[in-house]
Write a protein that holds these residues in place. Sequence first.
Motif, PDB file in Angstrom:
ATOM      1  N   SER A 179       0.816  -1.225   0.000  1.00 28.74           N
ATOM      2  CA  SER A 179       0.000   0.000   0.000  1.00 28.74           C
ATOM      3  C   SER A 179       0.841   1.263   0.000  1.00 28.74           C
ATOM      4  O   SER A 179       0.311   2.357  -0.244  1.00 28.74           O
ATOM      5  CB  SER A 179      -0.960   0.007   1.198  1.00 28.74           C
ATOM      6  N   LEU A 180       2.143   1.149   0.275  1.00 30.91           N
ATOM      7  CA  LEU A 180       3.002   2.333   0.192  1.00 30.91           C
ATOM      8  C   LEU A 180       2.952   2.960  -1.198  1.00 30.91           C
ATOM      9  O   LEU A 180       3.021   4.182  -1.342  1.00 30.91           O
ATOM     10  CB  LEU A 180       4.449   1.961   0.528  1.00 30.91           C
ATOM     11  N   LYS A 181       2.831   2.125  -2.224  1.00 30.69           N
ATOM     12  CA  LYS A 181       2.845   2.649  -3.592  1.00 30.69           C
ATOM     13  C   LYS A 181       1.624   3.505  -3.896  1.00 30.69           C
ATOM     14  O   LYS A 181       1.647   4.328  -4.826  1.00 30.69           O
ATOM     15  CB  LYS A 181       2.925   1.495  -4.599  1.00 30.69           C
ATOM     16  N   ASP A 182       0.556   3.339  -3.126  1.00 28.11           N
ATOM     17  CA  ASP A 182      -0.684   4.064  -3.420  1.00 28.11           C
ATOM     18  C   ASP A 182      -0.652   5.521  -2.979  1.00 28.11           C
ATOM     19  O   ASP A 182      -1.473   6.316  -3.435  1.00 28.11           O
ATOM     20  CB  ASP A 182      -1.866   3.354  -2.762  1.00 28.11           C
ATOM     21  N   PHE A 183       0.276   5.881  -2.090  1.00 29.79           N
ATOM     22  CA  PHE A 183       0.321   7.266  -1.610  1.00 29.79           C
ATOM     23  C   PHE A 183       0.600   8.241  -2.744  1.00 29.79           C
ATOM     24  O   PHE A 183       0.058   9.349  -2.767  1.00 29.79           O
ATOM     25  CB  PHE A 183       1.365   7.411  -0.503  1.00 29.79           C
ATOM     26  N   LYS A 184       1.446   7.827  -3.699  1.00 31.72           N
ATOM     27  CA  LYS A 184       1.776   8.746  -4.790  1.00 31.72           C
ATOM     28  C   LYS A 184       0.678   8.815  -5.848  1.00 31.72           C
ATOM     29  O   LYS A 184       0.691   9.702  -6.709  1.00 31.72           O
ATOM     30  CB  LYS A 184       3.099   8.323  -5.451  1.00 31.72           C
ATOM     31  N   ASP A 185      -0.283   7.886  -5.774  1.00 30.85           N
ATOM     32  CA  ASP A 185      -1.317   7.809  -6.806  1.00 30.85           C
ATOM     33  C   ASP A 185      -2.709   8.176  -6.289  1.00 30.85           C
ATOM     34  O   ASP A 185      -3.697   7.975  -6.989  1.00 30.85           O
ATOM     35  CB  ASP A 185      -1.381   6.376  -7.368  1.00 30.85           C
ATOM     36  N   ASP A 252       6.426   9.481  10.412  1.00 27.89           N
ATOM     37  CA  ASP A 252       5.311  10.244   9.843  1.00 27.89           C
ATOM     38  C   ASP A 252       5.590  10.666   8.404  1.00 27.89           C
ATOM     39  O   ASP A 252       4.656  10.911   7.630  1.00 27.89           O
ATOM     40  CB  ASP A 252       5.026  11.485  10.694  1.00 27.89           C
ATOM     41  N   GLY A 253       6.879  10.741   8.047  1.00 31.82           N
ATOM     42  CA  GLY A 253       7.242  11.101   6.679  1.00 31.82           C
ATOM     43  C   GLY A 253       6.756  10.103   5.652  1.00 31.82           C
ATOM     44  O   GLY A 253       6.645  10.431   4.463  1.00 31.82           O
ATOM     45  N   ILE A 254       6.467   8.875   6.088  1.00 36.63           N
ATOM     46  CA  ILE A 254       5.938   7.853   5.187  1.00 36.63           C
ATOM     47  C   ILE A 254       4.659   8.347   4.510  1.00 36.63           C
ATOM     48  O   ILE A 254       4.410   8.100   3.335  1.00 36.63           O
ATOM     49  CB  ILE A 254       5.658   6.540   5.956  1.00 36.63           C
ATOM     50  N   LYS A 255       3.838   9.073   5.259  1.00 34.42           N
ATOM     51  CA  LYS A 255       2.544   9.517   4.734  1.00 34.42           C
ATOM     52  C   LYS A 255       2.655  10.754   3.847  1.00 34.42           C
ATOM     53  O   LYS A 255       1.782  10.977   3.005  1.00 34.42           O
ATOM     54  CB  LYS A 255       1.588   9.806   5.896  1.00 34.42           C
ATOM     55  N   ILE A 260      11.110   9.853   1.607  1.00 32.27           N
ATOM     56  CA  ILE A 260      11.196   8.987   2.788  1.00 32.27           C
ATOM     57  C   ILE A 260      10.454   7.679   2.549  1.00 32.27           C
ATOM     58  O   ILE A 260      10.924   6.598   2.914  1.00 32.27           O
ATOM     59  CB  ILE A 260      10.627   9.709   4.020  1.00 32.27           C
ATOM     60  N   ARG A 261       9.301   7.781   1.920  1.00 33.65           N
ATOM     61  CA  ARG A 261       8.497   6.586   1.643  1.00 33.65           C
ATOM     62  C   ARG A 261       9.261   5.614   0.736  1.00 33.65           C
ATOM     63  O   ARG A 261       9.303   4.408   0.997  1.00 33.65           O
ATOM     64  CB  ARG A 261       7.188   7.006   0.986  1.00 33.65           C
ATOM     65  N   LYS A 262       9.876   6.139  -0.292  1.00 38.04           N
ATOM     66  CA  LYS A 262      10.625   5.293  -1.224  1.00 38.04           C
ATOM     67  C   LYS A 262      11.841   4.677  -0.546  1.00 38.04           C
ATOM     68  O   LYS A 262      12.112   3.481  -0.676  1.00 38.04           O
ATOM     69  CB  LYS A 262      11.063   6.118  -2.443  1.00 38.04           C
ATOM     70  N   ARG A 263      12.597   5.499   0.193  1.00 40.79           N
ATOM     71  CA  ARG A 263      13.819   5.005   0.846  1.00 40.79           C
ATOM     72  C   ARG A 263      13.506   3.977   1.925  1.00 40.79           C
ATOM     73  O   ARG A 263      14.041   2.860   1.906  1.00 40.79           O
ATOM     74  CB  ARG A 263      14.570   6.188   1.463  1.00 40.79           C
ATOM     75  N   ASN A 264      12.622   4.331   2.855  1.00 43.00           N
ATOM     76  CA  ASN A 264      12.328   3.435   3.974  1.00 43.00           C
ATOM     77  C   ASN A 264      11.600   2.177   3.510  1.00 43.00           C
ATOM     78  O   ASN A 264      11.848   1.079   4.030  1.00 43.00           O
ATOM     79  CB  ASN A 264      11.514   4.158   5.040  1.00 43.00           C
ATOM     80  N   GLY A 265      10.699   2.334   2.553  1.00 43.08           N
ATOM     81  CA  GLY A 265       9.992   1.166   2.039  1.00 43.08           C
ATOM     82  C   GLY A 265      10.932   0.200   1.342  1.00 43.08           C
ATOM     83  O   GLY A 265      10.821  -1.014   1.501  1.00 43.08           O
ATOM     84  N   SER A 266      11.864   0.743   0.564  1.00 47.29           N
ATOM     85  CA  SER A 266      12.837  -0.097  -0.132  1.00 47.29           C
ATOM     86  C   SER A 266      13.726  -0.855   0.848  1.00 47.29           C
ATOM     87  O   SER A 266      13.970  -2.060   0.690  1.00 47.29           O
ATOM     88  CB  SER A 266      13.694   0.763  -1.059  1.00 47.29           C
TER      89      SER A 266
END
Length: 285
Positions: A179-185, A252-255, A260-266
């Motif tokens: 679901s991390l990928k959905d934040f950008k979309d 919180d940067g994930i949201k 941050i989302r790309k780095r931490n998720g990867s």
Amino acid sequence: MQQSTVHSLARSLRLSSTFLPWIVCCSVLFAYHVSSSYLYVLASLLLAISYGFVTIHNDLSDREIDIKNQRRDIPLANNQVSRKNLQDLLAGLLVMGYIIGVFLGATTLLWLSMYFFLGWLYSGPLNFKSRGRLAVSILGICYGVMPWLLGYSIINQAPSLWSYEIMVASFIFAAGIISLKDFKDIKGDTLFGKRTLLVTYGPKVTHRIIIILTSVSYLLIALATYTTTQIIIFVYITIAMLFLNFILLSSDGIKSESRIRKRNGSISRTVFFLYAATLSIMNVV
């Protein structure tokens, strides 16, 4: 065909997404002492073809949404390739996939057909990708279970009970973190009525779901390794991995921040699947 078009077609395959599935698949081969480089090469090609096929199929289905989301990483959304280019590539991938499957045997052909079927469920007329829990379930199977099963299909051997437990944990982890990928979309998904978890429940709840599911996956690995081996060190290592995962994904940067989302998720995905693959190679059964 112009060089730029060829390059864009190659980018459409998004081969980087097959790196962790390749690690997982190869860990099974290595754990069962497969030494033939021929099998490793064919497994690599089959992963690239099957994942690329399903990815391109999804790009064709989501073209208008991707344009609205300004997805610069998708060549079709930026008119760098045409629908006809991708449809021709799909036909070629389909033929190549089944040719490789023939060399690897009937079980692998069944695996390939199942993977294509999952892709059809996700992006085809049934439109599972717009149905929240069904979408993450399909992707959880594709990224969390199918790489393991490809390895076992190539060696034509049934997984052990421990391996099934690891596959369940991998499914839960992949279904959670996807679901991390959905934040950008979210803008385009909302506009076109794509009912992802993020659109349905909002950023706060979706963030919690990601953390809970990925944490549960580590707890399942800890339980599986301890009940199978009675070696307490595996439990300690797994709990340490769980806390690392929590630190990475609780920010919180994930949201709000794509960087941050790309780095931490990867990092989170890489750590989990490398750890699971390492357990497979160590053959802790």
